[in-house]
Design an enzyme around this catalytic site. Sequence first.
Site, PDB file in Angstrom:
ATOM      1  N   LYS A  22       0.835  -1.220   0.000  1.00  0.00           N
ATOM      2  CA  LYS A  22       0.000   0.000   0.000  1.00  0.00           C
ATOM      3  C   LYS A  22       0.861   1.258   0.000  1.00  0.00           C
ATOM      4  O   LYS A  22       0.658   2.160  -0.807  1.00  0.00           O
ATOM      5  CB  LYS A  22      -0.912   0.003   1.233  1.00  0.00           C
ATOM      6  N   ASN A  23       1.806   1.327   0.939  1.00  0.00           N
ATOM      7  CA  ASN A  23       2.513   2.594   1.115  1.00  0.00           C
ATOM      8  C   ASN A  23       3.516   2.876   0.003  1.00  0.00           C
ATOM      9  O   ASN A  23       3.993   4.002  -0.118  1.00  0.00           O
ATOM     10  CB  ASN A  23       3.148   2.673   2.506  1.00  0.00           C
ATOM     11  N   ARG A  93      -4.691   9.789   3.544  1.00  0.00           N
ATOM     12  CA  ARG A  93      -3.496  10.529   3.929  1.00  0.00           C
ATOM     13  C   ARG A  93      -2.567  10.752   2.725  1.00  0.00           C
ATOM     14  O   ARG A  93      -2.013  11.827   2.521  1.00  0.00           O
ATOM     15  CB  ARG A  93      -2.760   9.704   4.994  1.00  0.00           C
ATOM     16  N   CYS A 117      -5.619   7.852   8.699  1.00  0.00           N
ATOM     17  CA  CYS A 117      -5.888   7.288  10.022  1.00  0.00           C
ATOM     18  C   CYS A 117      -5.665   8.331  11.113  1.00  0.00           C
ATOM     19  O   CYS A 117      -4.698   9.081  11.067  1.00  0.00           O
ATOM     20  CB  CYS A 117      -4.956   6.101  10.269  1.00  0.00           C
ATOM     21  N   ARG A 122      -0.723  15.135  12.849  1.00  0.00           N
ATOM     22  CA  ARG A 122       0.006  14.668  11.661  1.00  0.00           C
ATOM     23  C   ARG A 122       0.405  15.865  10.802  1.00  0.00           C
ATOM     24  O   ARG A 122      -0.175  16.108   9.742  1.00  0.00           O
ATOM     25  CB  ARG A 122      -0.848  13.662  10.868  1.00  0.00           C
ATOM     26  N   PRO A 123       1.397  16.635  11.260  1.00  0.00           N
ATOM     27  CA  PRO A 123       1.776  17.823  10.504  1.00  0.00           C
ATOM     28  C   PRO A 123       2.442  17.463   9.176  1.00  0.00           C
ATOM     29  O   PRO A 123       2.939  16.342   9.013  1.00  0.00           O
ATOM     30  CB  PRO A 123       2.780  18.525  11.431  1.00  0.00           C
ATOM     31  N   ILE A 124       2.452  18.425   8.240  1.00  0.00           N
ATOM     32  CA  ILE A 124       3.192  18.201   6.984  1.00  0.00           C
ATOM     33  C   ILE A 124       4.229  19.316   6.785  1.00  0.00           C
ATOM     34  O   ILE A 124       4.585  19.654   5.670  1.00  0.00           O
ATOM     35  CB  ILE A 124       2.259  18.060   5.760  1.00  0.00           C
ATOM     36  N   ASP A 125       4.682  19.883   7.908  1.00  0.00           N
ATOM     37  CA  ASP A 125       5.652  20.979   7.820  1.00  0.00           C
ATOM     38  C   ASP A 125       6.930  20.573   7.088  1.00  0.00           C
ATOM     39  O   ASP A 125       7.519  21.380   6.358  1.00  0.00           O
ATOM     40  CB  ASP A 125       5.989  21.491   9.231  1.00  0.00           C
ATOM     41  N   GLN A 126       7.360  19.335   7.234  1.00  0.00           N
ATOM     42  CA  GLN A 126       8.604  18.907   6.577  1.00  0.00           C
ATOM     43  C   GLN A 126       8.436  18.769   5.061  1.00  0.00           C
ATOM     44  O   GLN A 126       9.370  18.999   4.303  1.00  0.00           O
ATOM     45  CB  GLN A 126       9.120  17.589   7.176  1.00  0.00           C
ATOM     46  N   ASP A 305       3.502   0.421  12.127  1.00  0.00           N
ATOM     47  CA  ASP A 305       2.295  -0.139  11.493  1.00  0.00           C
ATOM     48  C   ASP A 305       2.057  -1.601  11.882  1.00  0.00           C
ATOM     49  O   ASP A 305       1.061  -2.201  11.476  1.00  0.00           O
ATOM     50  CB  ASP A 305       2.381  -0.001   9.963  1.00  0.00           C
ATOM     51  N   ARG A 397      -9.057  -0.083   3.490  1.00  0.00           N
ATOM     52  CA  ARG A 397      -8.160   0.935   2.923  1.00  0.00           C
ATOM     53  C   ARG A 397      -6.805   0.320   2.597  1.00  0.00           C
ATOM     54  O   ARG A 397      -6.115   0.797   1.697  1.00  0.00           O
ATOM     55  CB  ARG A 397      -7.929   2.071   3.931  1.00  0.00           C
TER      56      ARG A 397
END
Length: 433
Positions: A22-23, A93, A117, A122-126, A305, A397
């Site tokens: 999946k990932n 996500r 999930c 769950r920041p996305i600053d990076q 996970d 999912r």
Amino acid sequence: MDKFIIKGGRRLVGEVEISGAKNAAVAIIPAVILSDEPCVLENVPAISDVNISMRILREMGAEVTPLSATSYRIDATKIEKCCVPYETARKMRASYYFLGALLGKFGKARVSMPGGCPLGDRPIDQHLKAFAALGAEYKVDQGMIDLTSEKLTGNQIFLDVVSVGATMNAMLAAVKAEGLTILENAAKEPHIVDLANFLNSMGANIMGAGTDVIKIRGVKSLRGATYAVIPDQIEAGTFMVAAAATNGNVLIKNVIPKHLESITKKLEKIGVNIEQFDDSIRVSVDGPLVKTSIKTTPHPGFPTDMQPQIATLLTLAEGTSIVTEGVWEQRFRYVDELRRMGADISVDGKVAVIEGTGKLMGAPVKACDLRAGAALIIAGLAANGITEIEDIFHIERGYDCMEGKLRALGADIEKKSFPDEAVASEKKKAITA
Ligand code: EPU
């Protein structure tokens, strides 16, 4: 609403084939946008996150043609819109990979803030830091992230936290940027290497994927490629734990044993027998399961996970086990559900103390996220009596036909549809009872 109904207590025995990861798939599918020619993707898992990714591509104007249950031809040369709306992005996500891919190809992207999930903040600053380092400007407006750039130029990027998503997004955005990008403190998961291999097969120049320094020399164009997604490490690990929890004997096929090392080592410590072959692993149990301590960390450490699944197994082991979550803030939300099944687990922040009781009892439970759902399936398979799992859309999912694969191993599991009204009245009955 669909539920899984599991009659527990049956040993899993036989062989199971693991699907594509999946990932990896959810990053490789948007990566096709970067190609100037159509691509063929193989070993794509049949899961709802993949369906959503394909829907997003189609909505943007790409031509997506299924060639079989697990392969697709994707022609993204016809994309007209660089926008992923809220309605689709919020369901997954990984919709954030459309940011990097669209930015890398068209110099602009508009994507809704992602869903996924609920595992805490769950920041996305990076991700945004990496895009900015390459020359993009961003703003968040009405829940949409807007990226624009005149020109992307390679740069040195140091990620402040090891992030799978930021690493892959930086690769997607940098692959056609002019000059050299050096990405430091990069994540090392197998899906990072898989994305790099796919991009390289289209003509990209990426070195060092799988280490913490990735070097990307920008290329002018990318050609079409045919590429098979790697097997899913977490699906394999989930079946390994399910086999162990039921005292089973299962040959898990289509795996890369090297990707499973941290899981294999922990299972051996718990008392599970593992035999490794070139592309399969046999899991069996012939003695008692024993306690252990586990801390989840980025690859090559024990994967977060797999944390809910292994914690479930430890409820069946002798002694007191300690499980420490090292990646997500809130990954113990499933514990309340396991307690309903008789587990003795106490949680303090990121640490769970599990008193192995050796047995679980069936109960009605609810999946609160994807891996929590997988853990409840394992619990249901091992428990005495019947377990009903609600909210299985979380499980679908990320797991390709989980119930079918388990049934083929001898599990008594079925998926049942309940009309929403009936569910509402059932719930009402439960409340008033
Ligand atoms: N983080 C930041 N800033 C960022 C990005 C991440 O602070 O910009 C923090 C997160 O809050 C977290 C840590 O860094 O504490 C790691 O997050 P990461 O970015 O690695 O996670 P992700 O890319 O959002 C992927 C998987 C998750 C998996 C994690 C860790 C996908 C689509 N999702 O998420 O998978 O748990 O990496 O391995 O690849 C799952 O499959 O069940 C799942 C949740």
